[in-house]
Scaffold this active site. Structure first.
Site, PDB file in Angstrom:
ATOM      1  NE  ARG A  47      -0.293  24.294 -15.716  1.00 38.97           N
ATOM      2  CZ  ARG A  47      -1.544  23.864 -16.095  1.00 38.97           C
ATOM      3  NH1 ARG A  47      -1.343  22.812 -16.835  1.00 38.97           N
ATOM      4  NH2 ARG A  47      -2.636  24.658 -16.360  1.00 38.97           N
ATOM      5  CE1 TYR A  99      18.241  16.096  -0.991  1.00 36.99           C
ATOM      6  CE2 TYR A  99      16.270  15.506  -1.615  1.00 36.99           C
ATOM      7  CZ  TYR A  99      17.251  16.518  -1.166  1.00 36.99           C
ATOM      8  OH  TYR A  99      17.054  17.633  -0.693  1.00 36.99           O
ATOM      9  CE  LYS A 196      21.016  19.936  -4.362  1.00 35.81           C
ATOM     10  NZ  LYS A 196      20.563  18.420  -4.169  1.00 35.81           N
TER      11      LYS A 196
HETATM   12  C1  LIG Z   1      19.419  17.664  -4.004  1.00 36.44           C
HETATM   13  C2  LIG Z   1      19.295  16.540  -4.421  1.00 36.44           C
HETATM   14  C3  LIG Z   1      17.880  15.942  -4.764  1.00 36.44           C
HETATM   15  C4  LIG Z   1      16.601  16.852  -4.698  1.00 36.44           C
HETATM   16  O1  LIG Z   1      17.031  17.968  -5.760  1.00 36.44           O
HETATM   17  P1  LIG Z   1      16.226  19.257  -5.423  1.00 36.44           P
HETATM   18  O2  LIG Z   1      16.612  20.150  -6.493  1.00 36.44           O
HETATM   19  O3  LIG Z   1      16.702  20.025  -4.048  1.00 36.44           O
HETATM   20  O4  LIG Z   1      14.605  19.032  -5.324  1.00 36.44           O
HETATM   21  C5  LIG Z   1      18.036  14.821  -5.201  1.00 36.44           C
HETATM   22  N1  LIG Z   1      18.843  13.802  -5.132  1.00 36.44           N
HETATM   23  C6  LIG Z   1      20.191  14.188  -4.802  1.00 36.44           C
HETATM   24  C7  LIG Z   1      21.212  13.239  -4.850  1.00 36.44           C
HETATM   25  C8  LIG Z   1      20.163  15.302  -4.134  1.00 36.44           C
HETATM   26  O5  LIG Z   1      21.608  15.914  -3.752  1.00 36.44           O
END
Ligand SMILES: *Cc1c(COP(=O)(O)O)cnc(C)c1O
Length: 374
Positions: A47, A99, A196
């Site tokens: 961790r 977001y 992403k």
């Molecule tokens: C998806 C996203 C997030 C959040 O990320 P997670 O990995 O889903 O927690 C934050 N900012 C943007 C611009 C995103 O597209």
């Protein structure tokens, strides 16, 4: 090293023990101490830190021209680590188009964390200047933004934040380090949802903070991560490291396809407006040209005829899957307002596209069929 070379070689040193080219995946939760009780290579408990995550963090820092990186379980976890590291009583200035998860965090959690928040359209630096107050410790912008693809003047915002002793964080998830380098423009921290484009295959979650300086604040965020347990599994770190290797070529294809799709939509009679920074008609097109290497794979558009017409178009698409998230190889469409819960802020006729790496002719055929059928 040039960026494309870095994506392949950052954090990719051959394993000294075995000669393995691919980073070993260390799943051990615990590490043997030296006889004097110290940590042998800085690792004691998973961790806190672990070798696989450590490799990824070196790569993340290198790709964003940063001094250090902190990898977390998700983009939300990374944002939370940041927010828990600023003093109670702080004011946080958020961009208006952001977001929705962070907007929810601000609405439902900031008060109990004793943080104050206001939000402002950060395409207007005068409005930002007015909204900053003496307790502002964090200025939080997203560029390009989700889902309206607003582009924020990062260098201008950095100057403003610095003048007010606030840190500037840029959520650069849509751009990735391949297209935009916020730290070289003066930002203090870059935030990514590694879920992403970095992972790139819709099969791993992660989040990253990259710091211009490996100082007190980076250490505070690292401590929050391990104390609260916002850390990712080593397997997630390994998957993101693997994804980074092909980031540069994937992003180029995403950008090329998105440009074709944006031009098609902008010229279509059933489309009210198209939001893509690569279009000359985009209000911050000139800024995007200066600040970004290319314009990314994300765009949104408004369908003539309102909410029902937009939903019908999404329903007729075959190749674009109706699903949330972005940055994978496959193209996705999403009616943003539908996933924003009880308080949607996105226009009701807006569809967001994550343009994948398929043949663009197939993507255009799909969109033409869905729009022309009405
Ligand atoms: C998806 C996203 C997030 C959040 O990320 P997670 O990995 O889903 O927690 C934050 N900012 C943007 C611009 C995103 O597209």
């Amino acid at each position: 090293m040039k960026f494309d070379t870095l994506t392949v070689h950052a954090g990719a040193a051959v394993d000294a023990e075995t000669g393995a080219l691919v980073a070993p995946l260390h799943l051990s939760t615990t590490f043997e101490h030296e006889p004097d009780g110290s940590a042998r290579q800085g690792f004691t408990y998973q961790r806190g830190d672990n070798p696989t995550q450590c490799r990824l963090e070196h790569a993340l820092a290198a790709l964003d021209s940063g001094d250090a990186a902190v990898f977390c379980a998700s983009g939300m976890a990374a944002g939370t680590a940041l927010l828990q590291a600023i003093p109670a009583g702080s004011h946080v200035l958020l961009q208006d188009d952001i977001y929705h998860g962070y907007r929810t965090l601000a609405r439902d959690y900031f008060e109990r964390w004793r943080l104050r928040v206001s939000s402002v359209d950060m395409t207007d630096l005068d409005a930002v200047r007015t909204a900053i107050d003496p307790r502002t410790r964090l200025v939080w912008a997203e560029s390009p933004s989700n889902p309206l693809l607003k582009v924020i003047d990062i260098a201008g915002l950095a100057t403003l934040a610095r003048d007010h002793e606030a840190r500037l964080v840029i959520d650069s998830t849509f751009a990735t380090p391949a297209l935009q380098q916020p730290l070289t423009l003066g930002a203090d921290i870059v935030l990514h949802s590694a879920t992403k484009y970095m992972g790139g295959h819709s099969d791993v979650m992660g989040g990253a903070l990259v710091f211009a300086e490996n100082g007190e604040f980076a250490a505070a965020c690292r401590l929050v991560r391990s104390t609260i347990g916002l850390n990712a599994s080593p397997f997630a770190a390994w998957m993101v490291l693997r994804g980074l290797r092909s980031l540069a070529v994937r992003i180029d294809k995403h950008c090329a396809n998105a440009r074709v799709v944006a031009e098609f939509l902008a010229g279509h009679s059933q489309v009210e407006s198209t939001h893509y920074p690569g279009l000359a008609s985009h209000p911050q097109h000139a800024l995007a040209r200066r600040q970004m290497r290319d314009f990314g794979g994300m765009l949104s558009f408004r369908v003539l005829g309102g909410r029902d017409a937009a939903l019908a178009v999404a329903g007729r698409l075959r190749l674009f899957t109706n699903a949330t998230s972005l940055g994978g190889c496959e193209s996705l469409v999403e009616h943003r307002a539908s996933v924003e819960g009880a308080h949607p802020v996105s226009p009701s006729n807006l569809l967001r596209l994550s343009v994948g790496i398929e043949d663009p002719a197939d993507l255009i055929d799909d969109l033409a069929h869905a729009l022309d059928a009405r």
